[in-house]
Write a protein that holds these residues in place. Sequence first.
Motif, PDB file in Angstrom:
ATOM      1  N   ALA A  20      54.626  66.120  81.350  1.00  0.00           N
ATOM      2  CA  ALA A  20      54.245  66.591  80.015  1.00  0.00           C
ATOM      3  C   ALA A  20      55.402  66.399  79.033  1.00  0.00           C
ATOM      4  O   ALA A  20      55.180  66.056  77.863  1.00  0.00           O
ATOM      5  N   ARG A 108      48.777  69.741  83.634  1.00  0.00           N
ATOM      6  CA  ARG A 108      49.347  68.934  82.541  1.00  0.00           C
ATOM      7  C   ARG A 108      48.791  69.382  81.197  1.00  0.00           C
ATOM      8  O   ARG A 108      49.513  69.446  80.193  1.00  0.00           O
ATOM      9  N   CYS A 112      51.106  70.631  78.295  1.00  0.00           N
ATOM     10  CA  CYS A 112      51.058  69.882  77.027  1.00  0.00           C
ATOM     11  C   CYS A 112      50.858  70.852  75.864  1.00  0.00           C
ATOM     12  O   CYS A 112      51.534  70.763  74.829  1.00  0.00           O
ATOM     13  N   CYS A 130      45.509  68.241  73.150  1.00  0.00           N
ATOM     14  CA  CYS A 130      45.768  69.360  74.064  1.00  0.00           C
ATOM     15  C   CYS A 130      46.068  70.673  73.343  1.00  0.00           C
ATOM     16  O   CYS A 130      46.243  71.695  74.007  1.00  0.00           O
ATOM     17  N   LEU A 140      45.305  65.364  77.789  1.00  0.00           N
ATOM     18  CA  LEU A 140      46.699  65.545  78.175  1.00  0.00           C
ATOM     19  C   LEU A 140      47.644  65.086  77.074  1.00  0.00           C
ATOM     20  O   LEU A 140      48.840  64.950  77.308  1.00  0.00           O
TER      21      LEU A 140
END
Length: 154
Positions: A20, A108, A112, A130, A140
Amino acid sequence: MDYCTVEPWDPTIGQRFGEAMSNLDNQTDLYDTYMNPCGTQTDLGAHRNGVTGEVELPDNVLGMYICTKRMPSVARCDQASLIFNIRSSWLQSRTWGWNSTQLANARRNVLCHEIGHAVGVYHDTGVGGCMNSTLSTQVLYYPQHHVDHINAAH
Ligand SMILES: [Zn+2]
């Protein structure tokens, strides 16, 4: 931005954090460095909820960003914490039966989102990405609108 985990994270979540942060690098002008252990150089220190961290999150709150040290006389954050509620039973019930790829992507997605708060963007207001607060295995990334904000602010 120097980031770290305040104690070692299992790779199943630690690698998601690294991914991330790499995504933030790839999408924006920011440059991030993993610098363990956390210390005075740290910009963003990550915690597992209920293990370390300044607050304990409710079970249905998956993550939180907290500015822990402000820059003197400037409305900017010098040091911050990201708290990840990886042990949430609400999350476990929502992701029951998911395969490892789906689980990895959901993590993730949460990371994020919280990293987005750390770089100054707020919730999705119809621009996608995100910063929408809905748990997702697909989303993501930051939309261009948020990328523009992040680049303008740093
Ligand atoms: Zn949020």
